[in-house]
Design a protein around this motif. Structure first.
Motif, short mmCIF file in Angstrom:
data_model
loop_
_atom_site.label_atom_id
_atom_site.label_comp_id
_atom_site.label_asym_id
_atom_site.label_seq_id
_atom_site.Cartn_x
_atom_site.Cartn_y
_atom_site.Cartn_z
N MET A 1 0.85 -1.19 0.00
CA MET A 1 0.00 0.00 0.00
C MET A 1 0.88 1.24 0.00
O MET A 1 1.78 1.39 0.81
CB MET A 1 -0.89 0.00 1.25
N SER A 2 0.65 2.14 -0.90
CA SER A 2 1.43 3.37 -0.99
C SER A 2 0.50 4.55 -1.17
O SER A 2 -0.28 4.61 -2.09
CB SER A 2 2.42 3.28 -2.17
N THR A 3 0.60 5.49 -0.25
CA THR A 3 -0.29 6.64 -0.31
C THR A 3 0.47 7.94 -0.51
O THR A 3 -0.07 8.90 -1.04
CB THR A 3 -1.10 6.76 0.99
N ASN A 4 1.75 7.97 -0.06
CA ASN A 4 2.55 9.19 -0.08
C ASN A 4 1.91 10.30 0.74
O ASN A 4 2.29 11.46 0.62
CB ASN A 4 2.80 9.68 -1.52
N ALA A 5 0.92 9.97 1.55
CA ALA A 5 0.30 10.98 2.40
C ALA A 5 1.26 11.37 3.50
O ALA A 5 2.06 10.57 3.97
CB ALA A 5 -1.00 10.43 3.00
N ALA A 6 1.20 12.63 3.91
CA ALA A 6 2.09 13.11 4.95
C ALA A 6 1.74 12.48 6.29
O ALA A 6 0.58 12.18 6.57
CB ALA A 6 1.99 14.63 5.05
N LEU A 7 2.76 12.28 7.11
CA LEU A 7 2.53 11.78 8.45
C LEU A 7 1.86 12.85 9.29
O LEU A 7 1.93 14.05 8.98
CB LEU A 7 3.86 11.37 9.10
N SER A 8 1.21 12.42 10.35
CA SER A 8 0.53 13.36 11.24
C SER A 8 1.53 14.30 11.89
O SER A 8 2.68 13.96 12.11
CB SER A 8 -0.23 12.58 12.32
N ALA A 9 1.08 15.47 12.19
CA ALA A 9 1.93 16.46 12.87
C ALA A 9 1.23 16.88 14.16
O ALA A 9 0.31 17.68 14.14
CB ALA A 9 2.16 17.66 11.96
N THR A 10 1.65 16.30 15.25
CA THR A 10 1.10 16.65 16.56
C THR A 10 2.25 16.99 17.49
O THR A 10 3.43 16.79 17.17
CB THR A 10 0.29 15.48 17.16
N GLU A 11 1.93 17.48 18.66
CA GLU A 11 2.97 17.80 19.64
C GLU A 11 3.75 16.55 20.03
O GLU A 11 4.94 16.60 20.31
CB GLU A 11 2.36 18.45 20.88
N LEU A 157 -2.95 3.91 12.64
CA LEU A 157 -1.67 4.59 12.41
C LEU A 157 -1.90 6.06 12.10
O LEU A 157 -1.32 6.63 11.16
CB LEU A 157 -0.93 3.91 11.26
N ASP A 158 -2.75 6.70 12.90
CA ASP A 158 -3.11 8.10 12.66
C ASP A 158 -2.08 9.07 13.21
O ASP A 158 -1.91 10.16 12.66
CB ASP A 158 -4.47 8.40 13.30
N GLU A 159 -1.43 8.70 14.31
CA GLU A 159 -0.50 9.62 14.98
C GLU A 159 0.85 8.92 15.11
O GLU A 159 1.07 8.12 16.02
CB GLU A 159 -1.03 10.03 16.34
N ALA A 160 1.74 9.21 14.18
CA ALA A 160 3.02 8.49 14.15
C ALA A 160 4.14 9.41 13.69
O ALA A 160 3.93 10.40 13.00
CB ALA A 160 2.91 7.29 13.21
N SER A 161 5.35 9.03 14.10
CA SER A 161 6.54 9.76 13.65
C SER A 161 7.59 8.76 13.20
O SER A 161 7.60 7.60 13.64
CB SER A 161 7.10 10.64 14.77
N VAL A 162 8.48 9.22 12.33
CA VAL A 162 9.56 8.41 11.80
C VAL A 162 10.85 9.21 11.94
O VAL A 162 10.88 10.42 11.68
CB VAL A 162 9.32 8.06 10.32
#
Length: 209
Positions: A1-11, A157-162
């Motif tokens: 699955m490939s979406t290229n959507a940006a990851l969430s940006a939260t504090e 996987l709504d709120e994640a960082s890499v």
């Protein structure tokens, strides 16, 4: 699955230390999760932090975790899941600049206990296939009693960082003249030779990864 959507940006997901190492799209998150077999589940139990190594599996934008129905850690209202790959030890000319090459993902969220029978099987299949691809189709499926004893959590996987680091050391300019070896010691994980169960009947070949 490939979406290229940006990851969430939260504090909680904003990378404050060395933000240039932060990932920006979901494909990076998927690649890190799909390459792993073990995550660490962080929860608060009776006011105290607890971090547990746990098997997991990904199906689309959902991460599945499993364990005993009696596990207190699987009843937490909010959890944090981390997956890390150590790719190399970075040896610099100075102790201060020693580092590691790595790929890591952190997911926050409120999981839900899977009660729908079809989703529960799908979640368990994702976990089994994450650990041993192809095994779900060859091993016996869980019985009703076994399913009743197993809890499956679904974490979106709504709120994640890499965050990743790759490359050579970054020494101070004056240290490049030192007679000290510097570079990267690659770290790899590999499987050994399969060891049969002593009770395995003769003539059954290994059919795993």
């Amino acid at each position: 699955m490939s979406t290229n959507a940006a990851l969430s940006a939260t504090e909680r997901t904003r990378i404050r230390r060395l933000p240039e190492r932060a990932g920006s799209d979901r494909d990076e998150l998927y690649a890190i999760l799909d390459a792993g077999r073990l995550c660490h589940l962080g929860v608060i139990v009776d006011g105290s932090p607890r971090v547990l190594p746990t098997g997991y599996g990904r199906d689309g934008d959902t991460l599945y975790l499993h364990g005993s129905t009696g596990a207190v850690s699987l009843r937490a209202e909010e959890i944090c899941v981390t997956v890390t790959h150590l790719d190399g030890l970075v040896l610099a000319r100075s102790v201060f600049h020693h580092s590691m090459n790595y790929r890591s993902a952190v997911i926050y969220g409120r999981p839900h206990l899977v009660t729908d029978p079809s989703e529960k099987l799908a979640g368990l299949r994702a976990v089994v296939e994450q650990l041993t691809p192809g095994r779900w189709d060859t091993a016996r499926r869980p019985t009703r009693k076994e399913l009743a004893a197993t809890a499956v959590l679904a974490l979106p996987l709504d709120e994640a960082s890499v965050k990743t680091r790759q490359g050579p050391p970054g020494d101070d300019e004056e240290d490049y003249a030192l007679d000290v070896w510097a570079g990267v010691l690659p770290v790899t994980q590999s499987f050994g030779v399969p060891v049969p169960d002593p009770l395995l009947r003769p003539g059954i070949p290994y059919d795993g990864v």
